[in-house]
Design a protein around this motif. Structure first.
Motif, PDB file in Angstrom:
ATOM      1  N   ASP A   1       0.828  -1.204   0.000  1.00  0.00           N
ATOM      2  CA  ASP A   1       0.000   0.000   0.000  1.00  0.00           C
ATOM      3  C   ASP A   1       0.863   1.254   0.000  1.00  0.00           C
ATOM      4  O   ASP A   1       0.527   2.254  -0.658  1.00  0.00           O
ATOM      5  N   MET A   2       1.964   1.218   0.727  1.00  0.00           N
ATOM      6  CA  MET A   2       2.886   2.364   0.755  1.00  0.00           C
ATOM      7  C   MET A   2       3.393   2.703  -0.650  1.00  0.00           C
ATOM      8  O   MET A   2       3.463   3.869  -1.041  1.00  0.00           O
ATOM      9  N   CYS A   3       3.756   1.678  -1.390  1.00  0.00           N
ATOM     10  CA  CYS A   3       4.276   1.887  -2.746  1.00  0.00           C
ATOM     11  C   CYS A   3       3.246   2.614  -3.614  1.00  0.00           C
ATOM     12  O   CYS A   3       3.580   3.541  -4.364  1.00  0.00           O
ATOM     13  N   LYS A   4       1.976   2.201  -3.502  1.00  0.00           N
ATOM     14  CA  LYS A   4       0.918   2.832  -4.298  1.00  0.00           C
ATOM     15  C   LYS A   4       0.756   4.306  -3.937  1.00  0.00           C
ATOM     16  O   LYS A   4       0.623   5.165  -4.812  1.00  0.00           O
ATOM     17  N   GLU A   5       0.764   4.604  -2.628  1.00  0.00           N
ATOM     18  CA  GLU A   5       0.546   5.989  -2.200  1.00  0.00           C
ATOM     19  C   GLU A   5       1.751   6.874  -2.528  1.00  0.00           C
ATOM     20  O   GLU A   5       1.587   8.052  -2.863  1.00  0.00           O
ATOM     21  N   LEU A   6       2.962   6.335  -2.425  1.00  0.00           N
ATOM     22  CA  LEU A   6       4.150   7.121  -2.754  1.00  0.00           C
ATOM     23  C   LEU A   6       4.154   7.519  -4.231  1.00  0.00           C
ATOM     24  O   LEU A   6       4.606   8.613  -4.588  1.00  0.00           O
ATOM     25  N   GLU A   7       3.654   6.635  -5.069  1.00  0.00           N
ATOM     26  CA  GLU A   7       3.597   6.934  -6.506  1.00  0.00           C
ATOM     27  C   GLU A   7       2.684   8.127  -6.795  1.00  0.00           C
ATOM     28  O   GLU A   7       2.822   8.799  -7.816  1.00  0.00           O
ATOM     29  N   LYS A   8       1.746   8.414  -5.879  1.00  0.00           N
ATOM     30  CA  LYS A   8       0.803   9.519  -6.082  1.00  0.00           C
ATOM     31  C   LYS A   8       1.331  10.855  -5.548  1.00  0.00           C
ATOM     32  O   LYS A   8       0.686  11.882  -5.723  1.00  0.00           O
ATOM     33  N   ALA A   9       2.495  10.843  -4.886  1.00  0.00           N
ATOM     34  CA  ALA A   9       3.012  12.050  -4.227  1.00  0.00           C
ATOM     35  C   ALA A   9       3.226  13.183  -5.227  1.00  0.00           C
ATOM     36  O   ALA A   9       3.766  12.976  -6.317  1.00  0.00           O
ATOM     37  N   GLU A  10       2.804  14.393  -4.823  1.00  0.00           N
ATOM     38  CA  GLU A  10       2.943  15.573  -5.679  1.00  0.00           C
ATOM     39  C   GLU A  10       3.747  16.695  -5.013  1.00  0.00           C
ATOM     40  O   GLU A  10       4.399  17.476  -5.693  1.00  0.00           O
ATOM     41  N   LYS A  11       3.682  16.792  -3.663  1.00  0.00           N
ATOM     42  CA  LYS A  11       4.330  17.915  -2.981  1.00  0.00           C
ATOM     43  C   LYS A  11       5.439  17.466  -2.033  1.00  0.00           C
ATOM     44  O   LYS A  11       6.555  17.968  -2.093  1.00  0.00           O
ATOM     45  N   TYR A  12       5.128  16.525  -1.122  1.00  0.00           N
ATOM     46  CA  TYR A  12       6.162  16.128  -0.151  1.00  0.00           C
ATOM     47  C   TYR A  12       5.925  14.716   0.374  1.00  0.00           C
ATOM     48  O   TYR A  12       4.795  14.193   0.355  1.00  0.00           O
ATOM     49  N   ILE A  13       7.016  14.125   0.821  1.00  0.00           N
ATOM     50  CA  ILE A  13       7.014  12.821   1.488  1.00  0.00           C
ATOM     51  C   ILE A  13       7.866  12.964   2.738  1.00  0.00           C
ATOM     52  O   ILE A  13       9.043  13.335   2.647  1.00  0.00           O
TER      53      ILE A  13
ATOM     54  N   ILE B   1      11.295   4.811  -5.419  1.00  0.00           N
ATOM     55  CA  ILE B   1      10.126   5.632  -5.744  1.00  0.00           C
ATOM     56  C   ILE B   1      10.358   7.066  -5.279  1.00  0.00           C
ATOM     57  O   ILE B   1      10.076   8.035  -6.008  1.00  0.00           O
ATOM     58  N   MET B   2      10.888   7.221  -4.049  1.00  0.00           N
ATOM     59  CA  MET B   2      11.147   8.561  -3.513  1.00  0.00           C
ATOM     60  C   MET B   2      12.136   9.330  -4.390  1.00  0.00           C
ATOM     61  O   MET B   2      11.984  10.541  -4.608  1.00  0.00           O
ATOM     62  N   ALA B   3      13.166   8.646  -4.875  1.00  0.00           N
ATOM     63  CA  ALA B   3      14.167   9.300  -5.726  1.00  0.00           C
ATOM     64  C   ALA B   3      13.537   9.798  -7.025  1.00  0.00           C
ATOM     65  O   ALA B   3      13.842  10.904  -7.493  1.00  0.00           O
ATOM     66  N   ARG B   4      12.650   8.989  -7.593  1.00  0.00           N
ATOM     67  CA  ARG B   4      11.951   9.414  -8.812  1.00  0.00           C
ATOM     68  C   ARG B   4      11.096  10.642  -8.526  1.00  0.00           C
ATOM     69  O   ARG B   4      11.043  11.581  -9.318  1.00  0.00           O
ATOM     70  N   LYS B   5      10.427  10.614  -7.381  1.00  0.00           N
ATOM     71  CA  LYS B   5       9.565  11.734  -7.012  1.00  0.00           C
ATOM     72  C   LYS B   5      10.389  12.993  -6.725  1.00  0.00           C
ATOM     73  O   LYS B   5       9.984  14.107  -7.060  1.00  0.00           O
ATOM     74  N   ALA B   6      11.539  12.812  -6.082  1.00  0.00           N
ATOM     75  CA  ALA B   6      12.406  13.950  -5.800  1.00  0.00           C
ATOM     76  C   ALA B   6      12.865  14.607  -7.108  1.00  0.00           C
ATOM     77  O   ALA B   6      12.946  15.837  -7.207  1.00  0.00           O
ATOM     78  N   ALA B   7      13.152  13.771  -8.110  1.00  0.00           N
ATOM     79  CA  ALA B   7      13.565  14.289  -9.420  1.00  0.00           C
ATOM     80  C   ALA B   7      12.441  15.074 -10.087  1.00  0.00           C
ATOM     81  O   ALA B   7      12.689  15.951 -10.919  1.00  0.00           O
ATOM     82  N   GLN B   8      11.199  14.789  -9.685  1.00  0.00           N
ATOM     83  CA  GLN B   8      10.037  15.489 -10.234  1.00  0.00           C
ATOM     84  C   GLN B   8       9.701  16.759  -9.438  1.00  0.00           C
ATOM     85  O   GLN B   8       8.735  17.450  -9.747  1.00  0.00           O
ATOM     86  N   GLY B   9      10.487  17.033  -8.387  1.00  0.00           N
ATOM     87  CA  GLY B   9      10.274  18.237  -7.601  1.00  0.00           C
ATOM     88  C   GLY B   9       9.576  18.026  -6.276  1.00  0.00           C
ATOM     89  O   GLY B   9       9.293  18.990  -5.557  1.00  0.00           O
ATOM     90  N   VAL B  10       9.287  16.776  -5.923  1.00  0.00           N
ATOM     91  CA  VAL B  10       8.664  16.477  -4.633  1.00  0.00           C
ATOM     92  C   VAL B  10       9.716  16.625  -3.522  1.00  0.00           C
ATOM     93  O   VAL B  10      10.858  16.191  -3.676  1.00  0.00           O
ATOM     94  N   ASP B  11       9.344  17.260  -2.415  1.00  0.00           N
ATOM     95  CA  ASP B  11      10.248  17.436  -1.267  1.00  0.00           C
ATOM     96  C   ASP B  11      10.222  16.141  -0.448  1.00  0.00           C
ATOM     97  O   ASP B  11       9.207  15.795   0.163  1.00  0.00           O
ATOM     98  N   VAL B  12      11.335  15.414  -0.433  1.00  0.00           N
ATOM     99  CA  VAL B  12      11.407  14.114   0.243  1.00  0.00           C
ATOM    100  C   VAL B  12      12.398  14.195   1.396  1.00  0.00           C
ATOM    101  O   VAL B  12      13.555  14.576   1.202  1.00  0.00           O
TER     102      VAL B  12
ATOM    103  N   VAL C   1       4.205  10.319   5.942  1.00  0.00           N
ATOM    104  CA  VAL C   1       3.135  11.214   5.505  1.00  0.00           C
ATOM    105  C   VAL C   1       3.357  11.558   4.040  1.00  0.00           C
ATOM    106  O   VAL C   1       4.477  11.894   3.639  1.00  0.00           O
ATOM    107  N   VAL C   2       2.303  11.477   3.255  1.00  0.00           N
ATOM    108  CA  VAL C   2       2.372  11.815   1.832  1.00  0.00           C
ATOM    109  C   VAL C   2       1.390  12.952   1.545  1.00  0.00           C
ATOM    110  O   VAL C   2       0.175  12.781   1.667  1.00  0.00           O
ATOM    111  N   ASP C   3       1.939  14.117   1.220  1.00  0.00           N
ATOM    112  CA  ASP C   3       1.144  15.287   0.793  1.00  0.00           C
ATOM    113  C   ASP C   3       0.084  15.740   1.796  1.00  0.00           C
ATOM    114  O   ASP C   3      -0.878  16.396   1.409  1.00  0.00           O
TER     115      ASP C   3
END
Length: 386
Positions: free
Chosen positions: A161-173, A192-203, A254-256
């Motif tokens: 479930d964590m993996c699914k929710e992390l994929e939806k992150a837009e602002k921060y993790i 997943i976090m690294a990919r999101k960080a590259a997209q501008g998400v604050d991790v 916490v995700v977003d």
């Protein structure tokens, strides 16, 4: 324990030896200087020991805790007095409290008002509402309406479930854990976090330095930084100091501001039953949505800002939190217990639950080390037929 873990511990011990040796030398110099007034100092400390015994005896503490200090002071009056001055009376939490109080000054963040929910609960169960209000007053966290909650009976369910929710992150993790260990669980989330960080998400990831001493190192944390993930240790194990035992056992993600995970599951493979040497590993977790997520976000921000110079900006989390799910009919009160409070909040609440129970009480815990008051509450409830 693997050879790699042994090397990590050995490396940390070597790094600590020099400052510890310097501290020890400093104490020796102080003792040598004080030896000129050894007679007077001994009298002063003996009198202090007697006063400490009287003081400890009047405190509202667990009797087992008080008994331990009484034995130490009465057996070694001078040494015991010194130890109580340094380690006793919650002195070890003073530095931690100072850091967190300073961190709050940089937080423009308001928790919701919980009085309305407590009032609603009071109409249903006045006795329970009284206990909940006591927790809220002691910890500063409100009881709020529960939007939705999901229970995970084992770590494998929570991992997916964590993996699914992390994929939806837009602002921060935000992630905060007692134990981090490289393996399928942590590395999958980090990818997943690294990919999101590259997209501008604050991790951001915080881990307990002593809890992860055998499994995670500063070198591992620096590798996260190379992937755009900010990482800091809680209460770093650099010196032998009085607050060494103040550890961060919390497990929060916490995700977003949309969802929050917690429970007893650390980011290590045995928690998802990979490579466990002791058979099936049973621990639990849960996910909530709604206003309760605000409290988990606040908890993380407090500790992060206390141990990192890279403060979390208000505009990152300041907007209204999103609601998920269809809306529940219950309540939730996320809070944390700590040595900074004058009261053992959870211990008191568990005792109250046992004293108020008429049919059954179920506890699930990996740690069963009961103090006298809680032990007595269990026995009394059982003798009543609960």
């Amino acid at each position: 324990m693997t050879w790699n873990n042994v090397k990590k511990i050995a490396g940390r011990v070597v790094a600590v030896i020099v400052p510890v040796a310097m501290q020890f030398l400093w104490y020796l110099l102080i003792l040598k200087w004080l030896s000129k007034a050894a007679g007077l100092l001994s009298i002063v400390l003996t009198v202090l020991s007697f006063l400490f015994v009287l003081y400890i005896n009047t405190k509202r503490e667990e009797s087992s805790y008080k008994t331990l200090w009484l034995i130490v002071i009465l057996t070694f009056p001078v040494l015991g007095a010194v130890m109580y001055i340094i380690f006793g009376n919650n002195n070890t939490a003073k530095k931690l409290e100072k850091n967190i109080t300073k961190a709050r000054l940089h937080m423009d963040y308001e928790l919701p008002d919980g009085e309305k929910c407590i009032g609603e609960l009071e109409r249903e169960d006045k006795r329970l509402a009284q206990s909940v209000k006591r927790i809220s007053d002691a910890t500063g966290f409100p009881m709020v309406k529960l939007d939705s909650a999901e229970y995970f009976s084992v770590g494998e369910e929570m991992f997916a479930d964590m993996c699914k929710e992390l994929e939806k992150a837009e602002k921060y993790i935000f992630a905060e854990y007692f134990i981090l260990q490289n393996g399928k669980f942590l590395n999958t989330l980090v990818d997943i976090m690294a990919r999101k960080a590259a997209q501008g998400v604050d991790v951001r990831i915080m881990y307990d330095d002593l809890g992860s001493i055998a499994t995670y190192s500063l070198a591992d944390a620096l590798k996260l930084g190379e992937k755009g993930i900010k990482c800091v240790p809680f209460n770093p194990f650099l010196f032998i100091k009085s607050q060494l035992n103040n550890r961060d056992h919390r497990k929060i993600m916490v995700v977003d501001g949309r969802v929050a995970y917690s429970g007893g599951i650390n980011l290590s493979d045995e928690y998802i039953n990979i490579g466990s040497k002791y058979g099936h590993w049973k621990d639990i977790g849960f996910k909530i949505t709604g206003e309760g997520v605000k409290s988990y976000t606040y908890m993380f921000m407090e500790f992060w800002n206390a141990f990192s110079n890279d403060m979390i900006p208000h505009d990152l989390v300041g907007e209204s939190f999103k609601k998920e799910g269809k809306g529940g009919d219950g309540y939730v009160l996320p809070y944390y217990d700590s040595p900074m409070t004058d009261e053992n909040v959870s211990n008191t609440f568990f005792s109250e639950i046992l004293y108020a129970a008429s049919d059954y009480v179920w506890f699930y815990t990996p740690y069963l080390m009961l103090g006298d008051s809680l032990f007595d509450a269990f026995i009394r409830a059982a003798k009543r037929g609960v």
